[in-house]
Design a protein around this motif. Structure first.
Motif, mmCIF file in Angstrom:
data_model
loop_
_atom_site.group_PDB
_atom_site.id
_atom_site.type_symbol
_atom_site.label_atom_id
_atom_site.label_comp_id
_atom_site.label_asym_id
_atom_site.label_seq_id
_atom_site.Cartn_x
_atom_site.Cartn_y
_atom_site.Cartn_z
ATOM 1 N N ALA A 1 -2.234 2.459 -55.943
ATOM 2 C CA ALA A 1 -1.544 2.995 -54.774
ATOM 3 C C ALA A 1 -0.242 3.657 -55.187
ATOM 4 C CB ALA A 1 -1.267 1.869 -53.788
ATOM 5 N N PHE A 2 0.150 4.659 -54.439
ATOM 6 C CA PHE A 2 1.449 5.301 -54.591
ATOM 7 C C PHE A 2 1.667 5.868 -55.993
ATOM 8 C CE2 PHE A 2 1.973 1.838 -51.474
ATOM 9 C CZ PHE A 2 2.124 2.622 -50.352
ATOM 10 N N ALA A 3 0.614 6.439 -56.587
ATOM 11 C CA ALA A 3 0.750 7.051 -57.901
ATOM 12 C C ALA A 3 0.353 8.516 -57.799
ATOM 13 C CB ALA A 3 -0.125 6.334 -58.919
ATOM 14 N N LEU A 4 0.783 9.316 -58.766
ATOM 15 C CA LEU A 4 0.443 10.731 -58.782
ATOM 16 C C LEU A 4 -0.909 10.894 -59.469
ATOM 17 C CD1 LEU A 4 1.507 13.533 -58.033
ATOM 18 C CD2 LEU A 4 2.394 13.714 -60.350
ATOM 19 N N LYS A 5 -1.876 11.362 -58.718
ATOM 20 C CA LYS A 5 -3.240 11.501 -59.231
ATOM 21 C C LYS A 5 -3.502 12.971 -59.547
ATOM 22 C CE LYS A 5 -4.443 9.499 -55.469
ATOM 23 N NZ LYS A 5 -5.254 8.979 -54.329
ATOM 24 N N VAL A 6 -3.771 13.235 -60.824
ATOM 25 C CA VAL A 6 -3.975 14.596 -61.310
ATOM 26 C C VAL A 6 -5.429 14.735 -61.748
ATOM 27 C CG1 VAL A 6 -3.203 16.358 -62.932
ATOM 28 C CG2 VAL A 6 -1.585 14.644 -62.092
ATOM 29 N N ALA A 7 -6.115 15.736 -61.213
ATOM 30 C CA ALA A 7 -7.538 15.935 -61.510
ATOM 31 C C ALA A 7 -7.753 17.309 -62.130
ATOM 32 C CB ALA A 7 -8.367 15.794 -60.238
#
Length: 704
Positions: A76-82
């Motif tokens: 939760a509350f993290a920067l998700k980079v795809a």
């Protein structure tokens, strides 16, 4: 250190939006070889990377990855980079494919996504408008489109701030590399910023293709090595590499140690050898279909790890902005579909609706990494210790909290207190999502004064490495109870004189807070008790408590001569008690002791004793003396009288009598006591008698 606490599904990391700006030629964030679409070659200045040594490159086992996938949760509350190769977008059957893309992206829920094989700028706009902003309306924005890259970066402005809008890096391959910069919204420091490179290297497995990829990777590595150190040390390389294993030259160029390691990349996964093998099934990204594939797609099922992320060492050192352990995922891959279609049978990573959508969205799977946020310090901006008295314990709680959202780096910090204050030094650590650490900050109270200073929380919050907390307070000296305004006098004698029973006048006693000023406590006078004298001495109106600062409090004392024995000396003791005003550190003041004396005249002989015709101060007797001598003086009328004792240097050492005295002849037995400090030393002294305009001094000799 790494993140602490649980991971929660479908979390959010809050960011603020920063408007995109046009990057002029010569932008300091890019390498000289980078070219902007439509602007030609750029002047010098480049992306940066701090020179750091590699501390660790975590190896993730396939079983651990499978556990992540099966659990279906993300921090939760993290920067998700795809990153995702969309396989020729927009396709001819765009209306058919878009619903599948929406299903995947709704489940994947990235904050930033690098997309490859965007055929046109219209394709970028279509993906933004008809896919992303349909799934999450109004949440998405996009970088410029670069035709030579066939790539664009999409991001949520509420989650990431675009700090550099994009440039194309030529590498000699069929496509340029797209480079942008993004920063965790809510942070100002470059330590919360990443350089994001979207790559799509030469495809194919023949020798010429492998050689071409090696040249592309070498060119990109040289560009990254030459990046300036003034921007950020964090970078991610992501996209469709078309690399077949760790021994391939292009992969080695990006990850090997060189003389210049500013651009060295690290693989979050330890996968030696050729990747097309069952042991690495959890991380294969192509192809999503083994049969029945849409036209133009690669078949054969999942067996190649083409799409991946490589990171800077700073994103795998366990500090600040960092890769969350276990946060690397080939989305939808449950490690059970080696050489098979992603939706064949049961998919243990995602639901069948998502697996089917992945099958029809692209012949590549998206890959996503999760980045923990840097620590964020929270502490009071001001602590006021109030007003206390010397010797008090003056403490205030200082709570230091890690305000970053989970998962985030732990806050490492120490406390530096200014002069006049104290705090535990540390070091300390505070985990994100946990209650703050409470520390006792204290004010030094050994001396009076107005105290001010700045306590510094020195920490690894990139935006506030030295968080200031203003400290203030006031320390007062104790009150000084005294019978004299100029010096502290705790003992004195009040003589009512010698009179007929009905002729005794009231006399005052004055209580002072000697030397009072703004940095001294007020005196709370709490008691006044008279003992002895056959009950003939009293305080007019009784004792009343008083608060004494700069103005003395006077009490009128009375001797009742009615029925008193003629020719008798009456003596009593008045004890006045007090304390500091009610503040921390208050303590009792010294008691004030006043000896009260009154003598009645001899009985009536028919002769009226005449009043003195003039003022006189008679020689003390005996003189020299040891113990007690008698001081005699005459008054024509009632008057203010003072008797004071001075030493050879002219310093006043005692106030013997001070107050209004009635007319008559007075005798005052006196035992020398100096200012409450005990008996005087033997020697020569001077007694000064003053009343009105009359003053006379007599010598007295005190013998051992």
């Amino acid at each position: 250190m790494g993140p602490a606490g649980p991971w929660y599904p479908h979390g959010r990391l809050e960011f603020i939006r920063s408007p995109c700006v046009r990057i002029p030629v010569g932008d300091p964030g890019m390498h000289p070889s980078i070219r902007l679409a439509g602007t030609g070659p750029m002047a010098s200045r480049a992306f940066s990377s701090f020179r750091v040594s590699r501390s660790a490159a975590p190896a993730l086992a396939v079983l651990a990855a499978l556990t992540w996938l099966v659990a279906g949760v993300s921090p939760a509350f993290a920067l998700k980079v795809a990153t995702w190769n969309l396989t020729g977008y927009p396709p001819a059957d765009i209306s058919t494919r878009q619903p599948h893309l929406r299903i995947v992206l709704a489940a994947l829920d990235p904050d930033v996504i690098a997309v490859q094989e965007l055929a046109t700028a219209a394709g970028r706009d279509s993906f933004l408008t008809n896919v992303l902003n349909v799934v999450q309306p109004g949440q998405w924005s996009a970088t410029n489109y670069f035709a030579t890259c066939q790539s664009a970066i999409f991001y949520k402005p509420a989650k990431a701030t675009l700090t550099f809008g994009g440039s194309a890096i030529p590498t000699g391959g069929p496509r340029d590399v797209l480079a942008v910069r993004l920063r965790h919204a809510g942070y100002a420091s470059k330590l919360a910023e990443i350089r994001l490179y979207s790559v799509h290297f030469k495809a194919g497995d023949v020798a010429a293709d492998v050689t071409a990829r090696a040249l592309e990777c070498a060119s990109l590595r040289n560009n990254m090595n030459s990046a300036t150190t003034a921007v950020t040390s964090n970078y991610l390389v992501c996209g469709d590499t078309n690399v077949y294993g760790s021994t391939e030259g292009g992969y080695q160029r990006l990850t090997e140690s060189q003389a210049d390691n500013d651009g060295r990349c690290f693989d979050p996964l330890t996968m030696p050898g050729t990747w097309n093998q069952y042991a690495y099934a959890a991380y294969h990204t192509q192809s999503t279909c083994s049969s029945g594939c849409p036209a133009g797609w690669a078949g054969g099922g999942l067996d190649d790890r083409f799409d991946l992320f490589l990171t800077s060492p700073t994103l795998q050192d366990g500090e600040g902005l960092d890769l969350v352990p276990g946060g690397y995922v080939a989305y939808g891959n449950d490690a059970q579909h080696y050489n098979a279609s992603i939706n064949g049978g049961v998919n243990y990573a995602v639901g069948m609706d998502v697996a089917t959508a992945l099958f029809f969205s692209s012949d590549h799977l998206p890959v996503m990494v999760t980045l923990q946020a840097p620590a964020k310090v929270l502490a009071a901006s001001r602590l006021d210790f109030g007003t206390v008295i010397v010797g008090a314990t003056a403490e205030q709680p200082l709570t230091v909290t890690n305000g970053a959202a989970v998962p985030a780096d732990e806050l490492s910090y120490s406390l530096v207190a200014p002069a006049g204050f104290a705090a535990p030094a540390g070091p300390f650590a505070a985990n994100a999502g946990a209650a703050g650490n409470v520390h006792a900050a204290s004010m030094v109270t050994t001396d009076p004064g107005v105290k001010n200073g700045v306590l510094t929380v020195s920490c690894d919050d990139p935006d506030s490495t030295a968080k200031p907390t203003q400290l203030s307070g006031t320390v007062l000296a104790h009150a000084a109870a005294s019978l004299d305004s100029a010096n502290v006098t705790t003992q004195a004698t009040l003589d009512f004189g010698t009179h007929a029973p009905g002729d005794f006048a009231d006399l005052p006693v004055r209580v002072h807070n000697a030397g009072w000023g703004a940095l001294q406590a007020k005196l709370e006078l709490t008691g006044g008790v008279i003992s002895g004298g056959n009950g003939r001495f009293s305080m007019v109106g009784g004792f009343e408590p008083a608060e004494i600062a700069g103005v003395a409090r006077a009490y009128a004392l009375r001797f009742d001569g009615a029925g008193a024995t003629a020719d008798s000396l009456y003596e009593a003791t008045l004890v006045l008690s007090g304390t500091d005003e009610p503040l921390p550190g208050a303590s009792p003041a010294a008691d004030l002791v006043v000896t009260l004396r009154a003598r009645t005249l001899p009985g009536d002989t028919g002769v009226v004793t005449p009043l003195p015709e003039r003022i006189a101060f008679h020689p003390p007797s005996p003189n020299p003396f040891r113990g007690t001598t008698t001081l005699r003086f005459d008054l024509q009328r009632e008057a203010e009288v003072s008797l004071e004792l001075f030493d050879l240097s002219g310093r006043r050492v005692a106030t013997i009598l001070k107050g209004t005295q009635p007319a008559g002849r007075h005798e005052l037995p006196w035992s020398p006591v100096a200012l409450g400090r005990g008996p005087l030393q033997a020697g020569l002294y001077f007694v000064n008698f003053r009343t009105g305009g009359f003053s006379q001094t007599r010598r007295v000799v005190l013998v051992p």
